[in-house]
Design an enzyme around this catalytic site. Structure first.
Site, PDB file in Angstrom:
ATOM      1  N   ASN A 150      -9.308   1.551  -1.256  1.00 22.06           N
ATOM      2  CA  ASN A 150      -9.613   2.879  -1.807  1.00 22.06           C
ATOM      3  C   ASN A 150     -10.093   2.854  -3.256  1.00 22.06           C
ATOM      4  O   ASN A 150     -10.970   3.619  -3.647  1.00 22.06           O
ATOM      5  CB  ASN A 150      -8.417   3.818  -1.624  1.00 22.06           C
ATOM      6  CG  ASN A 150      -7.195   3.353  -2.369  1.00 22.06           C
ATOM      7  OD1 ASN A 150      -6.954   2.155  -2.503  1.00 22.06           O
ATOM      8  ND2 ASN A 150      -6.425   4.288  -2.863  1.00 22.06           N
ATOM      9  N   GLU A 248       3.427  -1.740  -3.197  1.00 20.23           N
ATOM     10  CA  GLU A 248       2.958  -0.389  -3.555  1.00 20.23           C
ATOM     11  C   GLU A 248       2.349   0.198  -2.291  1.00 20.23           C
ATOM     12  O   GLU A 248       1.292  -0.247  -1.853  1.00 20.23           O
ATOM     13  CB  GLU A 248       1.906  -0.454  -4.666  1.00 20.23           C
ATOM     14  CG  GLU A 248       2.414  -0.955  -5.993  1.00 20.23           C
ATOM     15  CD  GLU A 248       3.457  -0.037  -6.601  1.00 20.23           C
ATOM     16  OE1 GLU A 248       3.481   1.166  -6.278  1.00 20.23           O
ATOM     17  OE2 GLU A 248       4.273  -0.528  -7.391  1.00 20.23           O
ATOM     18  N   CYS A 282      -3.793   6.951  -3.212  1.00 18.19           N
ATOM     19  CA  CYS A 282      -2.387   7.026  -2.792  1.00 18.19           C
ATOM     20  C   CYS A 282      -1.636   8.131  -3.522  1.00 18.19           C
ATOM     21  O   CYS A 282      -0.615   8.611  -3.046  1.00 18.19           O
ATOM     22  CB  CYS A 282      -1.704   5.688  -3.032  1.00 18.19           C
ATOM     23  SG  CYS A 282      -1.869   5.133  -4.741  1.00 18.19           S
ATOM     24  N   GLU A 461       5.036  -1.475 -10.827  1.00 19.68           N
ATOM     25  CA  GLU A 461       3.980  -2.183 -11.544  1.00 19.68           C
ATOM     26  C   GLU A 461       3.843  -1.565 -12.929  1.00 19.68           C
ATOM     27  O   GLU A 461       4.561  -0.631 -13.270  1.00 19.68           O
ATOM     28  CB  GLU A 461       2.660  -2.054 -10.775  1.00 19.68           C
ATOM     29  CG  GLU A 461       2.697  -2.739  -9.420  1.00 19.68           C
ATOM     30  CD  GLU A 461       1.349  -2.756  -8.717  1.00 19.68           C
ATOM     31  OE1 GLU A 461       0.593  -1.775  -8.870  1.00 19.68           O
ATOM     32  OE2 GLU A 461       1.058  -3.745  -8.014  1.00 19.68           O
TER      33      GLU A 461
HETATM   34  P1  NDP Z   1      -3.665  -1.867   4.650  1.00 17.41           P
HETATM   35  O1  NDP Z   1      -2.199  -1.969   4.600  1.00 17.41           O
HETATM   36  O2  NDP Z   1      -4.332  -1.807   5.964  1.00 17.41           O
HETATM   37  O3  NDP Z   1      -4.350  -3.086   3.893  1.00 17.41           O
HETATM   38  C1  NDP Z   1      -4.098  -3.404   2.546  1.00 17.41           C
HETATM   39  C2  NDP Z   1      -4.494  -4.836   2.296  1.00 17.41           C
HETATM   40  O4  NDP Z   1      -3.639  -5.693   3.068  1.00 17.41           O
HETATM   41  C3  NDP Z   1      -5.910  -5.184   2.770  1.00 17.41           C
HETATM   42  O5  NDP Z   1      -6.459  -6.165   1.931  1.00 17.41           O
HETATM   43  C4  NDP Z   1      -5.666  -5.726   4.157  1.00 17.41           C
HETATM   44  O6  NDP Z   1      -6.700  -6.535   4.624  1.00 17.41           O
HETATM   45  C5  NDP Z   1      -4.392  -6.509   3.933  1.00 17.41           C
HETATM   46  N1  NDP Z   1      -3.584  -6.743   5.115  1.00 17.41           N
HETATM   47  C6  NDP Z   1      -3.581  -6.090   6.304  1.00 17.41           C
HETATM   48  N2  NDP Z   1      -2.674  -6.641   7.143  1.00 17.41           N
HETATM   49  C7  NDP Z   1      -2.084  -7.652   6.470  1.00 17.41           C
HETATM   50  C8  NDP Z   1      -1.063  -8.606   6.795  1.00 17.41           C
HETATM   51  N3  NDP Z   1      -0.473  -8.627   7.976  1.00 17.41           N
HETATM   52  N4  NDP Z   1      -0.706  -9.507   5.863  1.00 17.41           N
HETATM   53  C9  NDP Z   1      -1.289  -9.507   4.655  1.00 17.41           C
HETATM   54  N5  NDP Z   1      -2.281  -8.645   4.287  1.00 17.41           N
HETATM   55  C10 NDP Z   1      -2.663  -7.730   5.181  1.00 17.41           C
HETATM   56  O7  NDP Z   1      -4.053  -0.624   3.751  1.00 17.41           O
HETATM   57  P2  NDP Z   1      -5.492   0.010   3.527  1.00 17.41           P
HETATM   58  O8  NDP Z   1      -6.426  -1.045   3.035  1.00 17.41           O
HETATM   59  O9  NDP Z   1      -5.848   0.808   4.713  1.00 17.41           O
HETATM   60  O10 NDP Z   1      -5.207   0.942   2.267  1.00 17.41           O
HETATM   61  C11 NDP Z   1      -4.736   2.237   2.361  1.00 17.41           C
HETATM   62  C12 NDP Z   1      -3.251   2.287   2.104  1.00 17.41           C
HETATM   63  O11 NDP Z   1      -2.954   1.757   0.814  1.00 17.41           O
HETATM   64  C13 NDP Z   1      -2.726   3.694   2.089  1.00 17.41           C
HETATM   65  O12 NDP Z   1      -1.532   3.748   2.818  1.00 17.41           O
HETATM   66  C14 NDP Z   1      -2.455   3.965   0.625  1.00 17.41           C
HETATM   67  O13 NDP Z   1      -1.461   4.918   0.388  1.00 17.41           O
HETATM   68  C15 NDP Z   1      -2.042   2.622   0.149  1.00 17.41           C
HETATM   69  N6  NDP Z   1      -2.189   2.551  -1.291  1.00 17.41           N
HETATM   70  C16 NDP Z   1      -1.060   2.540  -2.075  1.00 17.41           C
HETATM   71  C17 NDP Z   1      -1.154   2.554  -3.452  1.00 17.41           C
HETATM   72  C18 NDP Z   1       0.054   2.523  -4.324  1.00 17.41           C
HETATM   73  O14 NDP Z   1      -0.094   2.182  -5.496  1.00 17.41           O
HETATM   74  N7  NDP Z   1       1.217   2.850  -3.844  1.00 17.41           N
HETATM   75  C19 NDP Z   1      -2.477   2.591  -4.111  1.00 17.41           C
HETATM   76  C20 NDP Z   1      -3.570   2.608  -3.195  1.00 17.41           C
HETATM   77  C21 NDP Z   1      -3.434   2.592  -1.827  1.00 17.41           C
HETATM   78  P3  NDP Z   1      -7.858  -5.877   5.538  1.00 17.41           P
HETATM   79  O15 NDP Z   1      -8.535  -4.861   4.721  1.00 17.41           O
HETATM   80  O16 NDP Z   1      -8.716  -7.009   5.868  1.00 17.41           O
HETATM   81  O17 NDP Z   1      -7.163  -5.295   6.739  1.00 17.41           O
END
Ligand code: NDP
Length: 481
Positions: A150, A248, A282, A461
């Site tokens: 995002n 996070e 988020c 963080e």
């Molecule tokens: P995901 O959980 O799908 O993915 C996040 C990252 O983790 C990506 O790089 C993804 O790779 C990777 N990933 C996926 N599965 C695994 C695994 N089993 N082991 C290790 N890494 C993995 O989230 P999104 O990318 O869809 O992001 C949106 C989410 O992030 C929302 O829920 C949002 O709220 C949260 N978010 C939280 C924030 C915070 O600070 N609290 C800030 C911003 C977003 P790939 O893309 O290749 O699947």
């Protein structure tokens, strides 16, 4: 076609397997490049390079490490336009947002932690009987940083900068959905003089390379930002290794609007909090609770503003709302809207996919959507939608608003809108969220602890919290006579 490679040992390397994944532009729905589908072999190369670099990077005087991070920040600033264009193309966000928020913040992250590298101090504790303790803060070693799509470069650097500042080598994975600016960062780090092997950027799928990074025995800490489900899976996998873990995760952020708010300010800021980055932050407000006396006026004005916000070409300077990041994500958001309709909710505005013309005809566009009339237990008030969709609900008393706001598995951020600061303090104290903004949203000071309660995460963080996470504390007790 824009084809990118991994960054290992300061070189851009093709994946050992030669397997690539498509990279799709959300504005057009077309494949415009490819990224490595990395696996064990690529990770091993990164680990070997990191092991070679680890000792000298950890022992480098912090001032020198700081100078390199400052140089990275300067190069990000010098390449701001190119990075912003790449971010907008890769993610679908308006170019104006990438220019004014994403890329400047990536530079700030490096500047901030460059200062932290030189200012981070250890504690000392005197004891009455001729003894003194001091705390050594040593780098953890090789750490993994995994970030979502995002705010691609913004969040990627928010992890990498403190990890490097604290003297760790980093193996980082951006989201496969938005890999472009992470790849450009590799080149920038090389130009800034970051020693070989200190940073590796591996592209590919979360379930393969992300998972492998998490599990690797030589990687001693994982800093992860992403969805709650993914975070929960990672936590279960890492628990047996007792690996340091920072999570996070998602949010379902309430906004509490009181009768005595500054109406104009509140409307403008809640509008931004609802729809900025197509609602894919988020911290975005997603449940808006408005006190009954002003409910109808507030609703009318917010709906009017949302109706005037039409998705358009992210590359256009005037565009305020771009494309949703991917087709699966668009379908997920539309599913929530559909089920809200089936539950008898009123769609006050939006709710439909938008078809733009010409080369944008297959892009992923959605109207900003405001939903009214759902019970708090409805999935639209409980689950993270992560799109330009908010719910509106009236309340009578402050106690009721707090109860509604806290009735969630999530606990990331909340906003409170009132001129009465006594009430604001009181509400802030009772809200179960890691962050509370009063009369503002996303007003960030990088020194503050950042993160969520409940299912929104683990740890914090920002500022010293990040430096502590990326270091091991060792107490040394000296008895003297
Ligand atoms: P995901 O959980 O799908 O993915 C996040 C990252 O983790 C990506 O790089 C993804 O790779 C990777 N990933 C996926 N599965 C695994 C695994 N089993 N082991 C290790 N890494 C993995 O989230 P999104 O990318 O869809 O992001 C949106 C989410 O992030 C929302 O829920 C949002 O709220 C949260 N978010 C939280 C924030 C915070 O600070 N609290 C800030 C911003 C977003 P790939 O893309 O290749 O699947």
């Amino acid at each position: 076609m824009d084809n990118i490679d991994n960054f290992i040992g300061n070189q851009h390397l093709a994946p050992v397997s030669k397997n690539y994944l498509d990279n799709i532009c959300p504005a057009t729905g077309q494949v415009y490049g490819s990224i490595p589908n990395s696996d064990e072999a690529d990770l091993e190369l990164a680990i070997v390079a990191a092991k070679r670099a680890q000792k000298s990077w950890a022992q480098m005087p912090s001032e020198q490490r700081s100078d390199i991070l400052i140089k990275i920040a300067q190069l990000i600033e010098q390449n701001l336009e190119e990075l912003a264009q790449a971010e907008s193309l890769d993610n679908g966000k308006p170019i104006s947002l990438a220019r004014s928020v994403d890329i400047p913040r990536a530079a700030s992250n490096f500047k901030f932690f460059a200062a932290a590298a030189s200012q981070f101090a250890s504690q000392a504790h005197h004891m009455p009987n001729n003894a003194i303790n001091y705390t050594l803060r040593q780098p953890v070693g090789i750490v993994g940083c995994i970030s979502p799509w995002n705010l691609p470069l913004y969040l990627f650097t928010w992890k990498i900068a403190p990890a490097l500042a604290a003297g760790n080598c980093v193996i980082a994975k951006p989201s496969e959905v938005t890999p472009k600016t992470a790849s450009m960062l590799g080149k920038i780090c090389q130009q800034a003089g970051l020693p070989e092997g200190v940073l590796a950027i591996l592209h590919g799928e979360g379930k393969t390379i992300g998972n492998l990074i998490c599990q690797h025995r030589d990687i001693k800490a994982i800093s992860f930002t992403g969805g709650t489900q993914t975070g929960a899976y990672i936590a279960t996998q890492l628990a047996p290794q007792f690996k340091k873990l920072s999570l996070e995760l998602g949010g379902k952020n309430p906004a509490i609007v009181l009768n005595d708010c500054d109406m104009e300010l509140t409307l403008n800021e809640i509008f931004r909090a609802s729809f900025a980055n197509q609602g894919q932050i988020c911290l975005c407000a997603s449940r808006i609770y408005v006190q009954r006396e002003i409910y109808q006026d507030f609703k009318r004005a917010l709906v009017e503003k949302a109706k005037a916000l039409m998705p358009a070409d992210p590359a256009n300077e005037q565009t305020a709302m771009g494309a949703i990041v991917s087709k699966p994500h668009l379908n997920k958001v539309l599913g929530f809207i559909e089920r809200a309709k089936q539950s008898g909710a009123t769609i006050l505005t939006g709710g439909e996919q938008v078809k733009l013309a010409g080369r944008l005809a297959d892009g992923y566009y959605l109207q900003p959507t405001i939903i009214e009339g759902l019970a708090n237990e409805h999935e639209c008030n409980q689950q993270e939608i992560f799109g330009p969709v908010v719910t509106l609900t009236p309340f009578d008393s402050i106690d009721e608003a707090i109860t509604l706001a806290n009735d969630s598995d999530y606990g990331l951020a909340a906003t409170v809108w009132t001129k009465n600061l006594a009430n604001a303090h009181d509400i802030a104290e009772q809200l179960q969220t890691g962050i509370v903004w009063v009369n503002c949203w996303l007003h960030r000071d990088l020194r503050t602890p950042f993160g969520g309660m409940k299912q929104s995460g683990l740890g914090r963080e920002g500022g010293e919290e990040a430096m502590r996470f990326f270091t091991e504390a060792k107490n040394v007790c000296i008895k003297y006579t």
